[in-house]
Design a protein around this motif. Structure first.
Motif, PDB file in Angstrom:
ATOM      1  N   ASP A 766       0.822  -1.220   0.000  1.00 55.06           N
ATOM      2  CA  ASP A 766       0.000   0.000   0.000  1.00 55.06           C
ATOM      3  C   ASP A 766       0.849   1.261   0.000  1.00 55.06           C
ATOM      4  O   ASP A 766       0.507   2.259  -0.633  1.00 55.06           O
ATOM      5  CB  ASP A 766      -0.951  -0.006   1.201  1.00 55.06           C
ATOM      6  CG  ASP A 766      -2.016  -1.082   1.072  1.00 55.06           C
ATOM      7  OD1 ASP A 766      -2.298  -1.480  -0.064  1.00 55.06           O
ATOM      8  OD2 ASP A 766      -2.547  -1.520   2.108  1.00 55.06           O
ATOM      9  N   ASP A 767       1.982   1.224   0.742  1.00 56.97           N
ATOM     10  CA  ASP A 767       2.801   2.424   0.869  1.00 56.97           C
ATOM     11  C   ASP A 767       3.625   2.716  -0.388  1.00 56.97           C
ATOM     12  O   ASP A 767       3.875   3.882  -0.718  1.00 56.97           O
ATOM     13  CB  ASP A 767       3.759   2.281   2.070  1.00 56.97           C
ATOM     14  CG  ASP A 767       3.003   2.209   3.385  1.00 56.97           C
ATOM     15  OD1 ASP A 767       1.867   2.715   3.431  1.00 56.97           O
ATOM     16  OD2 ASP A 767       3.543   1.621   4.347  1.00 56.97           O
ATOM     17  N   ARG A 768       4.039   1.652  -1.112  1.00 60.21           N
ATOM     18  CA  ARG A 768       5.003   1.853  -2.200  1.00 60.21           C
ATOM     19  C   ARG A 768       4.445   1.721  -3.602  1.00 60.21           C
ATOM     20  O   ARG A 768       5.099   2.119  -4.570  1.00 60.21           O
ATOM     21  CB  ARG A 768       6.164   0.855  -2.027  1.00 60.21           C
ATOM     22  CG  ARG A 768       7.035   1.125  -0.817  1.00 60.21           C
ATOM     23  CD  ARG A 768       8.168   0.103  -0.726  1.00 60.21           C
ATOM     24  NE  ARG A 768       8.964   0.085  -1.951  1.00 60.21           N
ATOM     25  CZ  ARG A 768       9.872  -0.852  -2.222  1.00 60.21           C
ATOM     26  NH1 ARG A 768      10.081  -1.847  -1.360  1.00 60.21           N
ATOM     27  NH2 ARG A 768      10.574  -0.815  -3.339  1.00 60.21           N
ATOM     28  N   LYS A 769       3.236   1.101  -3.745  1.00 61.62           N
ATOM     29  CA  LYS A 769       2.807   0.774  -5.105  1.00 61.62           C
ATOM     30  C   LYS A 769       2.581   2.011  -5.971  1.00 61.62           C
ATOM     31  O   LYS A 769       2.894   2.001  -7.168  1.00 61.62           O
ATOM     32  CB  LYS A 769       1.565  -0.130  -5.070  1.00 61.62           C
ATOM     33  CG  LYS A 769       0.288   0.493  -4.588  1.00 61.62           C
ATOM     34  CD  LYS A 769      -0.826  -0.556  -4.631  1.00 61.62           C
ATOM     35  CE  LYS A 769      -2.145   0.014  -4.149  1.00 61.62           C
ATOM     36  NZ  LYS A 769      -3.226  -1.012  -4.168  1.00 61.62           N
ATOM     37  N   GLU A 770       2.030   3.085  -5.398  1.00 59.42           N
ATOM     38  CA  GLU A 770       1.803   4.293  -6.190  1.00 59.42           C
ATOM     39  C   GLU A 770       3.126   4.872  -6.693  1.00 59.42           C
ATOM     40  O   GLU A 770       3.240   5.303  -7.851  1.00 59.42           O
ATOM     41  CB  GLU A 770       1.051   5.336  -5.356  1.00 59.42           C
ATOM     42  CG  GLU A 770      -0.370   4.936  -4.990  1.00 59.42           C
ATOM     43  CD  GLU A 770      -1.230   4.692  -6.225  1.00 59.42           C
ATOM     44  OE1 GLU A 770      -0.978   5.336  -7.270  1.00 59.42           O
ATOM     45  OE2 GLU A 770      -2.136   3.844  -6.149  1.00 59.42           O
ATOM     46  N   MET A 771       4.132   4.873  -5.852  1.00 57.52           N
ATOM     47  CA  MET A 771       5.440   5.381  -6.239  1.00 57.52           C
ATOM     48  C   MET A 771       6.059   4.526  -7.342  1.00 57.52           C
ATOM     49  O   MET A 771       6.641   5.029  -8.304  1.00 57.52           O
ATOM     50  CB  MET A 771       6.360   5.416  -5.019  1.00 57.52           C
ATOM     51  CG  MET A 771       7.759   5.949  -5.302  1.00 57.52           C
ATOM     52  SD  MET A 771       8.836   5.797  -3.855  1.00 57.52           S
ATOM     53  CE  MET A 771       9.014   4.004  -3.774  1.00 57.52           C
ATOM     54  N   LEU A 772       5.905   3.207  -7.216  1.00 58.84           N
ATOM     55  CA  LEU A 772       6.463   2.294  -8.214  1.00 58.84           C
ATOM     56  C   LEU A 772       5.757   2.453  -9.562  1.00 58.84           C
ATOM     57  O   LEU A 772       6.400   2.409 -10.618  1.00 58.84           O
ATOM     58  CB  LEU A 772       6.350   0.839  -7.727  1.00 58.84           C
ATOM     59  CG  LEU A 772       7.259   0.464  -6.541  1.00 58.84           C
ATOM     60  CD1 LEU A 772       6.887  -0.920  -6.005  1.00 58.84           C
ATOM     61  CD2 LEU A 772       8.728   0.491  -6.965  1.00 58.84           C
ATOM     62  N   ILE A 773       4.439   2.629  -9.535  1.00 55.95           N
ATOM     63  CA  ILE A 773       3.686   2.824 -10.777  1.00 55.95           C
ATOM     64  C   ILE A 773       4.142   4.109 -11.474  1.00 55.95           C
ATOM     65  O   ILE A 773       4.229   4.176 -12.705  1.00 55.95           O
ATOM     66  CB  ILE A 773       2.175   2.875 -10.480  1.00 55.95           C
ATOM     67  CG1 ILE A 773       1.684   1.498 -10.021  1.00 55.95           C
ATOM     68  CG2 ILE A 773       1.388   3.324 -11.708  1.00 55.95           C
ATOM     69  CD1 ILE A 773       0.265   1.495  -9.511  1.00 55.95           C
ATOM     70  N   GLU A 774       4.450   5.111 -10.672  1.00 53.63           N
ATOM     71  CA  GLU A 774       4.880   6.388 -11.240  1.00 53.63           C
ATOM     72  C   GLU A 774       6.278   6.281 -11.838  1.00 53.63           C
ATOM     73  O   GLU A 774       6.591   6.882 -12.865  1.00 53.63           O
ATOM     74  CB  GLU A 774       4.876   7.447 -10.127  1.00 53.63           C
ATOM     75  CG  GLU A 774       4.456   8.823 -10.623  1.00 53.63           C
ATOM     76  CD  GLU A 774       4.252   9.781  -9.460  1.00 53.63           C
ATOM     77  OE1 GLU A 774       5.028  10.745  -9.403  1.00 53.63           O
ATOM     78  OE2 GLU A 774       3.357   9.527  -8.624  1.00 53.63           O
ATOM     79  N   GLU A 775       7.119   5.463 -11.213  1.00 57.72           N
ATOM     80  CA  GLU A 775       8.515   5.372 -11.626  1.00 57.72           C
ATOM     81  C   GLU A 775       8.758   4.336 -12.719  1.00 57.72           C
ATOM     82  O   GLU A 775       9.642   4.494 -13.558  1.00 57.72           O
ATOM     83  CB  GLU A 775       9.379   5.049 -10.396  1.00 57.72           C
ATOM     84  CG  GLU A 775      10.866   5.086 -10.662  1.00 57.72           C
ATOM     85  CD  GLU A 775      11.664   4.844  -9.380  1.00 57.72           C
ATOM     86  OE1 GLU A 775      12.893   4.636  -9.472  1.00 57.72           O
ATOM     87  OE2 GLU A 775      11.066   4.864  -8.272  1.00 57.72           O
ATOM     88  N   TYR A 776       7.948   3.228 -12.710  1.00 64.60           N
ATOM     89  CA  TYR A 776       8.180   2.114 -13.640  1.00 64.60           C
ATOM     90  C   TYR A 776       6.934   1.828 -14.469  1.00 64.60           C
ATOM     91  O   TYR A 776       5.807   2.163 -14.066  1.00 64.60           O
ATOM     92  CB  TYR A 776       8.562   0.840 -12.874  1.00 64.60           C
ATOM     93  CG  TYR A 776       9.876   0.932 -12.141  1.00 64.60           C
ATOM     94  CD1 TYR A 776      11.072   0.664 -12.787  1.00 64.60           C
ATOM     95  CD2 TYR A 776       9.908   1.265 -10.780  1.00 64.60           C
ATOM     96  CE1 TYR A 776      12.287   0.730 -12.094  1.00 64.60           C
ATOM     97  CE2 TYR A 776      11.107   1.330 -10.086  1.00 64.60           C
ATOM     98  CZ  TYR A 776      12.294   1.065 -10.756  1.00 64.60           C
ATOM     99  OH  TYR A 776      13.469   1.132 -10.086  1.00 64.60           O
ATOM    100  N   GLU A 777       7.151   1.174 -15.599  1.00 70.71           N
ATOM    101  CA  GLU A 777       6.065   0.597 -16.384  1.00 70.71           C
ATOM    102  C   GLU A 777       5.919  -0.846 -15.902  1.00 70.71           C
ATOM    103  O   GLU A 777       6.665  -1.741 -16.309  1.00 70.71           O
ATOM    104  CB  GLU A 777       6.428   0.631 -17.876  1.00 70.71           C
ATOM    105  CG  GLU A 777       5.245   0.384 -18.793  1.00 70.71           C
ATOM    106  CD  GLU A 777       4.271   1.545 -18.781  1.00 70.71           C
ATOM    107  OE1 GLU A 777       3.090   1.266 -18.496  1.00 70.71           O
ATOM    108  OE2 GLU A 777       4.665   2.689 -19.040  1.00 70.71           O
ATOM    109  N   ILE A 778       4.999  -1.092 -14.980  1.00 64.66           N
ATOM    110  CA  ILE A 778       4.859  -2.425 -14.372  1.00 64.66           C
ATOM    111  C   ILE A 778       4.232  -3.370 -15.400  1.00 64.66           C
ATOM    112  O   ILE A 778       3.109  -3.137 -15.869  1.00 64.66           O
ATOM    113  CB  ILE A 778       4.001  -2.384 -13.096  1.00 64.66           C
ATOM    114  CG1 ILE A 778       4.513  -1.293 -12.144  1.00 64.66           C
ATOM    115  CG2 ILE A 778       4.006  -3.753 -12.413  1.00 64.66           C
ATOM    116  CD1 ILE A 778       5.897  -1.528 -11.617  1.00 64.66           C
TER     117      ILE A 778
END
Length: 948
Positions: A766-778
């Motif tokens: 919950d804490d990191r997924k938004e940041m990861l979506i913004e930084e990477y193309e998952i």
């Protein structure tokens, strides 16, 4: 302390220091007493007591209420052992009566000193009667009794004959120097003259090539034993010569006219055939002792495990390394052992040990686990699923992992020849690996080459157990040749009259069925036919062919065939017909507007080519009734036997599906809000992936286009984010790192080194997924939990399935868009159907699997739990086998006490099981449902343990 250990300790304490009189007064301890004193729910106490019974730690005294006693405490008081296979007693008096039955050893010391038979696995249990017969045959005055050993290939007939010989020398009927001569009659079965020459000898000139006189085996065996293996291969004249020799002790060599030779020989024969049909009756009458050796399938679980341990110990001694094997692999090896018996088990163990040795060359321990077994051996685990009681017994006896060390078990098992290779497979592997490593051959190529080499070497010796080309020979080990010839005639008639090929299982399945029927007739056993008249109503052609076959049986075997046998044959024939080539689900697109539907279909056809798809445009001025009639007409035209998927836009079209199905009988499913993307996906799944109607519907009902599945971008695209895969684990360490390495290896194999693999602890999603979506193309997520970020998700368990790696590759390459449903219903269905295809004879897995899966869904609702894929597959296979047992009127008997809670749950299961009565007119018995309740409860408990 575990609950079961706590209950057992309580029983021991309560019976400690008690006398026989005390036990007569108290009778035992009840489940209610245990529950009250220990503060445990009574139904949980009952469950643990049942487990203790199966472990032979306690005994049960019937009555109201039921009482329990500690087995070894009673045995200490009575100074004798209670029967190992007896768990229940009518009263305490019956238990105490065993103290009066202690046997007194007979005079002499033959029975007191160790016997050669003592080293035979099962000599005191499953082979006890056979050992007693053998001893009686050897000791009978003055020279013993001629003996015939009967049993399937690989059960140990040759070893047993050898042990009889060793016992004869020990017990003194034979001298220490007595000969033991072995001859396999099959070696010369095509040349009766040469065969008789070997047995009795010949004179010079007796036949072409007889240049001098020659002694026969009978003369060489004088004063000892002549063991004639596959004695049924002796020609009639040979059998006559043998039984004359048995009667008189005299014989003649081939070419002589007078019987002037004498010899004192004990004849032991061995055969895989029914003596009544393969040997002369006059010959059989001369053999007073007939010893039937049980098949591996008939041996108790304890013996099966001991045999397996012995074979593993043999391999450990050969390779001089310990062998560690997990419980699932052991069950698979045991379950896979069928027609080849111990010989087949030995070949399978050598194969998996050789493969394990190959992968552990530089390690001190050979590891064998279930996931690395060959697929045909893995099937043995699913075979055991239909035998829940044996599976439970094996689970209790095996525990978890087993490690066998060199110089371990040394119990005798069976003859080294013909199952023992004349080479050391491990030396071959080690030498070849060293050579290829010196030549800089890659590890991958070494593994590939050696796997092939192992198969070649082992198949050279065990082809009769594994080669499809020898199917006919395999069958002849089980049924007689005249039965097989007749079955081949029947196959021709079936295929000609029904104009359809039969499956490869036909010869074996029909041969076994016919053999069983004829034996039942011969022994005058009355068949307990189930009421199955309804099976012939929708199979008139098959029923007519079955009637013709029954007439053939009556004429060929001179016996009466009841009309209900034709009904059973109808079921058998239907299940053994090859399925026609798979057809596709048809797709009908209907939408309001003058060209809306047809335009979508036109685009799809231009992209995917012609498919089984049609369209109906619905101008607003057309009446709904007209469109309904037109849709019914089109559905009939395009249906190919697997149903029609209706893709509609809105309004009255959404409710037409049920009406069309009711009036045409053609299955339909309706999805609204049709789009071009939806039509493309439906056609792709119907034609390319060949999915069933239900599976297509489930995978598309929430489909809203390809927007959620972003195409893979490359690092060369300046505007793109770097691609990444998330691996979801509990901590982000340990397992997470291993999972990351696995994914990186897969990426390396497809040259995608641009993709980042990011471990993500479950508590940080919950804490990191938004940041990861913004930084990477998952691209996708893999692991123990779905992060729910609108990308495909592959559960950890699915990664280790056969197609797990392939699914990841396909998703990364953006060639196949999969729904993010982690439950994989299609995979569960296919694996269950494949397993049932191996186990079922009468029912067709393709016809029953959907109803079984619906039933399991009802069980999930009853339990309020979601079953994992493994549980679903095990339940599907178990229920399929239960349905077949119901058809054959051979349902399991549940002999364990049931509490009120279990009765209530059984009734709920029974209500859900009405689906089988409605669909197939099959009713599951209450006892089967009780077993199912136990199975589900155990599965839920395991799931909970795994989750926690």
């Amino acid at each position: 302390m575990k609950r079961i250990d706590k209950i057992y300790a309580y029983l021991v304490e309560k019976t400690e220091n008690k006398t026989i009189d005390d036990f007569i007064q108290m009778e035992g301890i009840t489940a209610s007493e245990i529950a009250e004193d220990l503060g445990i729910l009574r139904n949980n106490v009952s469950a643990e007591l049942t487990k203790l019974l199966r472990q032979h730690k306690i005994i049960k005294i019937k009555g109201r209420p039921v009482h329990f006693l500690v087995r070894n405490r009673i045995e200490e008081l009575l100074q004798c052992e209670l029967p190992e296979d007896k768990q229940e007693y009518e009263s305490i008096d019956e238990v105490l009566s065993y103290g009066k039955k202690k046997t007194v050893p007979r005079e002499g010391n033959i029975e007191e000193e160790p016997s050669p038979f003592d080293d035979l696995i099962g000599s005191k249990t499953s082979l006890r009667i056979q050992v007693e017969q053998a001893k009686a045959a050897i000791l009978y005055p003055p020279h013993g009794l001629h003996t015939l050993i009967v049993g399937q290939t690989g059960v140990g007939k040759s070893l047993f004959a050898n042990m009889m010989f060793n016992y004869a020398k020990q017990a003194a009927p034979f001298m220490k120097s007595a000969p033991f001569i072995v001859f396999n009659c099959a070696d010369y079965s095509n040349n009766p003259q040469l065969l008789l020459s070997h047995v009795f000898g010949h004179t010079k000139g007796a036949f072409t090539g007889a240049d001098s006189d020659k002694k026969g085996l009978v003369e060489k065996a004088d004063g000892g034993i002549l063991f004639l293996d596959e004695i049924h291969r002796l020609p009639p004249e040979g059998q006559e010569m043998i039984f004359y020799f048995m009667d008189t002790g005299t014989y003649s060599r081939l070419g002589e006219t007078e019987r002037k030779h004498t010899a004192n020989v004990l004849i032991i024969g061995a055969t895989t055939e029914d003596p009544e049909s393969s040997l002369l009756k006059t010959f059989i009458r001369r053999i007073p002792i007939l010893i039937r050796m049980p098949s591996f399938e008939e041996r108790p679980s304890k013996d099966k495990i001991e045999i397996m341990k012995f074979l593993l110990a043999t391999e450990a001694n050969r390779v001089q390394k310990p062998i560690k094997i997990d419980a699932e692999a052991m069950k698979a090896l045991i379950g896979n052992t069928s027609y080849g018996n111990i010989g087949q088990l030995k070949s399978n163990i050598q194969l998996v040990c050789a493969n394990g040795f190959l992968h552990c060359l530089n390690e001190d321990l050979i590891t064998i686990d279930f996931k690395n077994l060959p697929s045909e051996i893995k099937n043995g685990f699913f075979y055991l699923s239909r035998k829940s009681q044996e599976m439970q017994e094996l689970s209790k006896l095996l525990g978890s992992d087993l490690t066998i060390y060199p110089e371990g078990e040394n119990k005798a098992l069976f003859e080294e020849d013909p199952y023992e290779p004349d080479f050391n497979l491990y030396n071959i592997i080690g030498d070849k690996v060293s050579f290829m490593m010196d030549q800089d051959v890659s590890d991958e190529d070494i593994n590939r080459f050696l796997k092939l080499d192992i198969d070649i070497h082992l198949n050279k010796f065990y082809s009769k157990f594994s080669s499809n080309a020898l199917t006919r020979e395999k069958i002849l080990k089980i049924v007689s040749e005249d039965i097989l010839f007749f079955t081949e005639e029947v196959q021709d008639i079936v295929e000609k009259n029904l104009r359809q090929k039969v499956s490869e299982r036909f010869l074996l399945a029909f041969s076994l069925h016919l053999t069983s029927f004829l034996k039942r007739v011969k022994s005058k056993q009355k068949a307990s036919y189930t009421n199955i008249e309804n099976v012939i109503y929708d199979r008139p052609k098959e029923y007519q062919v079955a009637m013709d076959i029954c007439k053939m049986i009556e004429e060929r075997f001179n016996t009466h065939v009841p009309i209900k046998e034709a009904m059973y044959l109808t079921i058998l024939l239907t299940s053994l017909l090859e399925e026609p080539q798979a057809e596709h689900v048809a797709v009908l697109v209907a939408a309001h507007g003058s060209s809306t539907a047809s335009s979508m279909v036109s685009v799809v056809k231009s992209l995917l080519g012609e498919g089984n798809v049609d369209s109906i445009d619905m101008p607003l001025d057309l009446s709904p009734k007209y469109i309904l009639d037109e849709m019914k007409k089109r559905v009939k035209e395009i249906d190919m036997g697997k149903g029609v998927l209706l893709l509609v836009d809105m309004g009255s079209l959404t409710g037409f599906g049920d009406v069309i199905t009711e009036e045409t009988g053609i299955p339909t499913k309706t999805i609204d809000m049709v789009t071009t993307a939806l039509v493309i996906e439906a056609i792709r799944k119907a034609t390319i992936m060949e999915m069933d109607l239900e599976d297509i519907y489930e995978s598309l009902k929430d489909f809203r286009g390809y927007g959620h599945y972003t195409a893979v971008k490359t690092v060369n695209d300046a505007s793109s984010k770097p691609p990444a895969i998330l691996t979801i684990c509990s901590t982000g360490e340990g397992t997470a790192e291993k999972l990351k390495q696995m994914i990186e290896q897969i990426l390396q194999n497809i040259s995608r080194t641009d993709v980042n693999v990011i471990p993500l602890p479950i508590n940080e999603i919950d804490d990191r997924k938004e940041m990861l979506i913004e930084e990477y193309e998952i691209l996708l997520a893999v692991g123990i939990a779905n992060p729910k970020i609108q990308v495909p998700f592959i559960p950890l368990e699915s990664l280790f399935m056969a197609d797990g790696e392939e699914r990841i590759v396909t998703l990364i390459q953006n060639q196949q868009l999969l729904p993010s449903n982690p439950r994989s219903p299609v995979m569960v269905k296919e694996m269950s159907e494949e397993s049932l295809n191996e186990f079922l004879t009468y029912l067709n897995p393709k016809k029953i699997i959907r109803s079984i899966m619906n039933f399991v869904e009802h069980l999930e609702k009853i339990e309020g739990k979601t079953f994992n894929n493994t549980t679903k597959i095990n339940l599907n296979v178990h229920i399929g086998c239960a349905l077949e047992r119901a058809v054959l009127h051979d349902s399991l008997v549940y002999d364990t006490d049931v509490c009120e809670e279990k009765i209530i749950k059984k009734e709920a299961y029974k209500e859900a099981a009405a689906i089988f009565q409605k669909s197939f007119r099959i009713t599951l018995a209450d006892d089967e449902l009780y077993y199912l309740v136990d199975m589900v409860e155990n599965a839920i408990e395991k799931q909970s343990t795994y989750t926690s």
